[in-house]
Design an enzyme around this catalytic site. Structure first.
Site, PDB file in Angstrom:
ATOM      1  N   ALA A 155       0.741  -1.244  -0.031  1.00 29.92           N
ATOM      2  CA  ALA A 155      -0.074   0.076  -0.064  1.00 29.92           C
ATOM      3  C   ALA A 155       1.037   1.182  -0.154  1.00 29.92           C
ATOM      4  O   ALA A 155       0.718   2.287  -0.788  1.00 29.92           O
ATOM      5  CB  ALA A 155      -1.106   0.013   1.232  1.00 29.92           C
ATOM      6  N   TYR A 156       1.737   1.373   0.921  1.00 27.51           N
ATOM      7  CA  TYR A 156       2.760   2.541   1.036  1.00 27.51           C
ATOM      8  C   TYR A 156       3.439   2.739  -0.422  1.00 27.51           C
ATOM      9  O   TYR A 156       3.362   3.782  -0.805  1.00 27.51           O
ATOM     10  CB  TYR A 156       3.722   2.226   2.067  1.00 27.51           C
ATOM     11  CG  TYR A 156       4.383   3.444   2.271  1.00 27.51           C
ATOM     12  CD1 TYR A 156       4.046   4.724   2.826  1.00 27.51           C
ATOM     13  CD2 TYR A 156       5.985   3.396   1.971  1.00 27.51           C
ATOM     14  CE1 TYR A 156       4.962   5.760   3.285  1.00 27.51           C
ATOM     15  CE2 TYR A 156       6.946   4.551   2.210  1.00 27.51           C
ATOM     16  CZ  TYR A 156       5.949   5.771   2.763  1.00 27.51           C
ATOM     17  OH  TYR A 156       7.113   6.945   3.048  1.00 27.51           O
TER      18      TYR A 156
END
Length: 249
Positions: A155-156
């Protein structure tokens, strides 16, 4: 309208209550920039704003809420008359140390809402005012993870890759307007966000850095100051490196 110095410029900095945003705010204030700190952390904002003195002010803001973003930017313009600098520094890692097939969709959406959507919306509502004055400096804080991808941080990494893509697009779109839009991709910087990550995740990232150390807040603030300065007039759509030799492109 080329501005020759930082004197009395107005900067909006998201994630300004701590970490990278606060370090950049301190640096700009030392160069006579008036700074508006945005953060969801109301108590942190109140504490730090009083410490920073008369050049600093703050607004509590959830940057993922479009209506709130639009209202706060309008209020800042009404009070200050202009916004010369935008630094999008707010960011979260989300859950880390997990394989892609185990990523929770709610966590993925939460990370993108802050890291990408929040940065996009602040620029969306500030750029029209910069266009009116034929001048502006926008800095999106990305990450080396957005270039290379960090295992266990889907996600990051993906959200920061989106931030880099946005800087490239906006840099081209506004290249003739007096506005520069750039990104900054640090490797590991010792901030509260990093300290809250599992130590094995931090070691994984640090071991990839040829200098074998984390970057410092002072180093990122120094480079950010140049990127948003009047002197940075012919670089736009670019992602600056701050990775201790890790980035090779």
């Amino acid at each position: 309208m080329m501005k020759l110095s930082f004197e009395n410029q107005v900067a909006v900095i998201s994630g300004g209550a701590s970490g990278l945003g606060l370090a950049i705010a301190r640096k700009l204030i030392s160069n006579n920039v008036r700074v508006l700190l945005l953060d969801i952390d109301s108590s942190g904002l109140e504490e730090i704003t009083g410490e920073l003195g008369e050049k600093a002010n703050s607004r509590v803001l959830d940057i993922s809420n479009e209506e709130s973003v639009q209202r706060i930017i309008r209020e800042i313009i009404e009070e200050y008359g202009s916004i010369d600098i935008l630094v999008n520094s707010a960011g979260i890692t989300g859950n880390t140390g997990i394989m892609s097939h185990e990523v929770d969709s709610v966590d993925m959406e939460r990370v993108f809402n802050v890291n990408f959507k929040g940065s996009w919306m602040l620029s969306k509502y500030i750029i029209p005012y910069m266009l009116k004055q034929d001048y502006g400096r926008i800095l999106h804080i990305a990450s080396i993870a957005g270039k290379e991808g960090n295992a266990g941080m889907l996600a990051y990494s993906a959200s920061k890759a989106a931030v880099i893509g946005m800087a490239k697009v906006q840099g081209k779109e506004y290249a003739g307007s007096g506005i520069t839009v750039n990104a900054l991709a640090p490797a590991v910087i010792r901030t509260k966000m990093v300290e809250n990550m599992p130590e094995e995740q931090v070691k994984y990232m640090t071991d990839k850095i040829p200098m074998k150390r984390c970057g410092t807040l002072e180093e990122i603030a120094n480079l950010a100051k140049y990127i948003v300065s009047p002197e940075n007039s012919f670089t736009t759509g670019f992602t600056f490196d701050l990775s201790g030799g890790r980035a090779t492109y």
